[in-house]
Design a protein around this motif. Sequence first.
Motif, PDB file in Angstrom:
ATOM      1  N   PRO A   7       0.850  -1.330   0.010  1.00 19.50           N
ATOM      2  CA  PRO A   7      -0.086   0.049   0.036  1.00 19.50           C
ATOM      3  C   PRO A   7       0.871   1.357   0.172  1.00 19.50           C
ATOM      4  N   THR A   8       1.962   1.160   0.569  1.00 21.43           N
ATOM      5  CA  THR A   8       3.073   2.268   0.769  1.00 21.43           C
ATOM      6  C   THR A   8       3.266   2.483  -0.634  1.00 21.43           C
ATOM      7  N   VAL A   9       3.682   1.534  -1.405  1.00 17.71           N
ATOM      8  CA  VAL A   9       4.332   1.813  -2.737  1.00 17.71           C
ATOM      9  C   VAL A   9       3.041   2.179  -3.532  1.00 17.71           C
ATOM     10  N   ALA A  10       2.117   1.744  -3.528  1.00 14.55           N
ATOM     11  CA  ALA A  10       0.834   2.458  -4.336  1.00 14.55           C
ATOM     12  C   ALA A  10       0.602   3.725  -4.058  1.00 14.55           C
ATOM     13  N   ARG A  11       1.156   4.327  -2.870  1.00 18.49           N
ATOM     14  CA  ARG A  11       0.981   5.967  -2.744  1.00 18.49           C
ATOM     15  C   ARG A  11       1.962   6.841  -3.175  1.00 18.49           C
ATOM     16  N   LEU A  12       3.056   6.184  -3.931  1.00 17.67           N
ATOM     17  CA  LEU A  12       4.076   7.055  -4.414  1.00 17.67           C
ATOM     18  C   LEU A  12       3.454   7.907  -5.717  1.00 17.67           C
ATOM     19  N   ASN A  13       3.776   9.135  -5.687  1.00 17.35           N
ATOM     20  CA  ASN A  13       3.175  10.176  -6.600  1.00 17.35           C
ATOM     21  C   ASN A  13       3.792  10.190  -8.010  1.00 17.35           C
ATOM     22  N   TRP A  14       3.451   9.153  -8.802  1.00 19.29           N
ATOM     23  CA  TRP A  14       4.217   9.228 -10.184  1.00 19.29           C
ATOM     24  C   TRP A  14       3.867  10.357 -11.017  1.00 19.29           C
TER      25      TRP A  14
END
Length: 534
Positions: free
Chosen positions: A521-528
């Motif tokens: 879930p943390t990786v999914a929050r990265l702002n690409w």
Amino acid sequence: MSNIVRRGAVYYFRRRVPAKIQAILGQKVIRESLGERDPKIARRKAAERALFWEREFAKAEAQLSAKSPQPQTRAELSEAEIAAILAGYRRHLLWSDEQIRLRGLGGQDNGLPDHQYDLLTEVLQDIEQFAADGIARGRALSPANRDTMDAYLGARGLRLDPSSRAYERVAIGFLHTRAECIQLWKDRHAGKIVETPSEPENPTSSVAASPNGISYEPLTLESLINGWKNERKPVPKTVDTFTQKLRKFEKYLNGRDLGSATPEDASKWKAKRLEEGNSPKSVLNDIHALKALFGWALENHKIAVNPFAKVRLLIKKKNTKKKRSYTDEEVKLILLTARSKKGGARWIPWIEATMGVRVNEAAQINRDDVKMIRNIACIEITDLFDDDDDEEEENIDGEDKSVKTESSRRTVPIPEFLIAEGFMKFVAGKKPGEPLFPDMKPDTYGHRGGTASKRVCRIVRVNLGIKDKRVSPNHSFRHWYKDLCRNSGINEEVHDALTGHAGKSEGRKYGDGFVVETLAPTVARLNWGRLNLG
């Protein structure tokens, strides 16, 4: 006698030159007139000439057997080294006397015939008087004693500075040792048993004595490297590097036992390396390596002192700016350029940017390292690396830093941003057990990171023309990824787990770390969205 002949009324000395040194002396037979008609005086003079030529033959043999340039001149010797030299010379004198008694003055008889025994009696008396006179008059530095000493040490790879105190001490020691051995020769002559010591004749390879009286076996390069390697378990590259550095120091010692190395040797070697034009950083790495090796030897009671223990080299840090992160625009340009590449050049920049891994870690990924763990696509980083620019100082304990960085071994969720780029389809095209990037040719130690680093560097420096020296083509991705995590509101402990950075607190060392269900879930929050690749 086999070495005295009579021609007319005059006696001559005659001695065949050993075949192996005839070319050096330029003759096959020594013929000298003794200028005497009296046979008794002629025999006495012939005995003296026989001893003289034995010494000359020994010098010629030493010259013939020398395989290296003239030994380095030394100005200082330790107490243990002086004691070893004199012990070796004492054995040499007793051994020489033993050979004369076994083979006669001419070197061809079986023992000493009566007339040779009588001559040797007279010769010993003359030599005893000469030695006593030398001691009484302080003639340790007489030409005769110096020639004898220089020839003996030179044949054993050692040369002393004639103006040094060490030279004087050894010269005095030679004079005293010779006087002592003359008495032992006389004891033998009287029928007493005098054993020739069995220690090695070469003083530089004999057992080294420490200041506290403990004796140590000779320390060879192989025994030192193998002992250190078996205990420390360094990676092969570190073993090769340390071996090369130790071999340079061994060459500087010019045949001396590594265990005889002194702090003075270490300091002079450091100065010599700098004088030869080596960079201070390179010399400092040499010092670190040898300090680790000799430190192991000291810990394991192989030597009495670590010669590099207190050797220092202060390097003035250059006033350069700190390595910086890529800008969002630079990352965008690199990733877009990588899309036109193939193999490792296509995917390694993307993996570095989107997962914050090191270039070594990305280059070595195997098909089996990419897997689904509870329906989460992950990459297992199985090899340990720590090539961060800010951690590149060589470990003075002689261990590769990767061995110490357990946090480098980790399982990292693959971000959707990388999956959407087609990475999983690329992986699916590989066979089980196959490296993802076989085009990244491994080096001698099986690492693909060096080739991968050059490929990414070519994209950054050549294709895109990014020349800023503060940019590290591969490492700047990790700076950028850490900023991405911070600006996406991710906890430091979590993004340390993603990037494989070891935590500073003691508490970080407890437990097995985060599971993939927590990290995903943390990786999914990265702002690409910062990249806006479309």
